[in-house]
Design a protein around this motif. Structure first.
Motif, PDB file in Angstrom:
ATOM      1  N   VAL A 197       0.842  -1.199   0.000  1.00 31.31           N
ATOM      2  CA  VAL A 197       0.000   0.000   0.000  1.00 31.31           C
ATOM      3  C   VAL A 197       0.883   1.258   0.000  1.00 31.31           C
ATOM      4  O   VAL A 197       0.545   2.254  -0.642  1.00 31.31           O
ATOM      5  N   GLN A 198       2.034   1.208   0.661  1.00 28.94           N
ATOM      6  CA  GLN A 198       2.969   2.338   0.594  1.00 28.94           C
ATOM      7  C   GLN A 198       3.446   2.555  -0.850  1.00 28.94           C
ATOM      8  O   GLN A 198       3.564   3.695  -1.296  1.00 28.94           O
ATOM      9  N   LEU A 199       3.699   1.479  -1.566  1.00 31.16           N
ATOM     10  CA  LEU A 199       4.088   1.598  -2.977  1.00 31.16           C
ATOM     11  C   LEU A 199       2.939   2.155  -3.809  1.00 31.16           C
ATOM     12  O   LEU A 199       3.152   3.002  -4.697  1.00 31.16           O
ATOM     13  N   LEU A 200       1.733   1.686  -3.551  1.00 31.45           N
ATOM     14  CA  LEU A 200       0.555   2.199  -4.255  1.00 31.45           C
ATOM     15  C   LEU A 200       0.428   3.703  -4.034  1.00 31.45           C
ATOM     16  O   LEU A 200       0.094   4.452  -4.959  1.00 31.45           O
ATOM     17  N   ARG A 201       0.695   4.149  -2.835  1.00 33.16           N
ATOM     18  CA  ARG A 201       0.614   5.577  -2.502  1.00 33.16           C
ATOM     19  C   ARG A 201       1.469   6.409  -3.464  1.00 33.16           C
ATOM     20  O   ARG A 201       1.049   7.472  -3.919  1.00 33.16           O
ATOM     21  N   ARG A 202       2.655   5.920  -3.798  1.00 33.08           N
ATOM     22  CA  ARG A 202       3.524   6.642  -4.747  1.00 33.08           C
ATOM     23  C   ARG A 202       2.877   6.735  -6.120  1.00 33.08           C
ATOM     24  O   ARG A 202       2.959   7.767  -6.792  1.00 33.08           O
ATOM     25  N   GLU A 203       2.263   5.635  -6.556  1.00 32.27           N
ATOM     26  CA  GLU A 203       1.592   5.629  -7.864  1.00 32.27           C
ATOM     27  C   GLU A 203       0.448   6.632  -7.884  1.00 32.27           C
ATOM     28  O   GLU A 203       0.278   7.371  -8.860  1.00 32.27           O
TER      29      GLU A 203
END
Length: 184
Positions: free
Chosen positions: A57-63
């Motif tokens: 979810v942290q990676l998704l936040r960047r997207e």
């Protein structure tokens, strides 16, 4: 999970909340663990996360932030389409008894939480571009804040990524400046 396409504001609300957890915005990680992720997702009608979901979810936040920072509507639509495709299946039209027909995006059974969130947020971003326009994706107006958000307010005049924090901080600073001027 079935994501209603017409209710894009819910997806945008989650997108805005997710992006505002970034160390870029807060100065420190506001989504460091399972408890924080559970708190973020509470009230959104989404399944409970597990520990392995936090990093994804942290990676998704960047997207999501990247899509909000796009320069054109076409770029935002392309990025949101990618998010939607991570767990989304072909949209379906269905209705509950006594209710009007609605579009839904079903997600793949057993899809990771981050992919379900991507589909939910992607549908929200697409809905915002279609209904309100790309100009509603904005940087925060508070000095020194690096936040971004999608403004889905009726008036379209939202200025801060976190009005309760950035807006209040600016109001307090302005108040103190006025007091200094009157006491000088």
């Amino acid at each position: 999970m079935h994501i209603p396409i017409g209710a894009y504001a819910a997806g945008i609300e989650l997108a805005n909340e997710l992006v505002s957890t970034s160390p870029t915005v807060r100065g420190a990680e506001a989504l460091p663990d399972l408890g924080a992720l559970s708190g973020l997702l509470a009230g959104h009608g989404l399944r409970a996360p597990v520990h392995e979901d936090v990093f994804q979810v942290q990676l998704l936040r960047r997207e999501v932030r990247g899509i909000m920072e796009t320069e054109t509507a076409e770029q935002a639509v392309a990025g949101a389409g990618v998010l939607l495709g991570r767990a989304g299946l072909a949209p379906v039209l269905r209705r509950e008894p006594g209710r009007p027909w609605q579009w839904f995006v079903p997600t793949v059974k057993g899809a990771p939480l981050a992919d379900e969130l991507a589909a939910f947020v992607g549908a929200g971003l697409l809905g915002a571009v279609r209904a309100l326009g790309h100009e509603r994706f904005r940087p925060c107006a508070a000095p020194g804040c690096r936040g971004v958000f999608a403004d889905v307010s009726r008036s379209g005049r939202r200025r801060y990524c976190m009005p309760e924090l950035c807006g209040n901080r600016l109001n307090v600073a302005n108040h103190r400046a006025r007091r200094r001027e009157t006491t000088s």
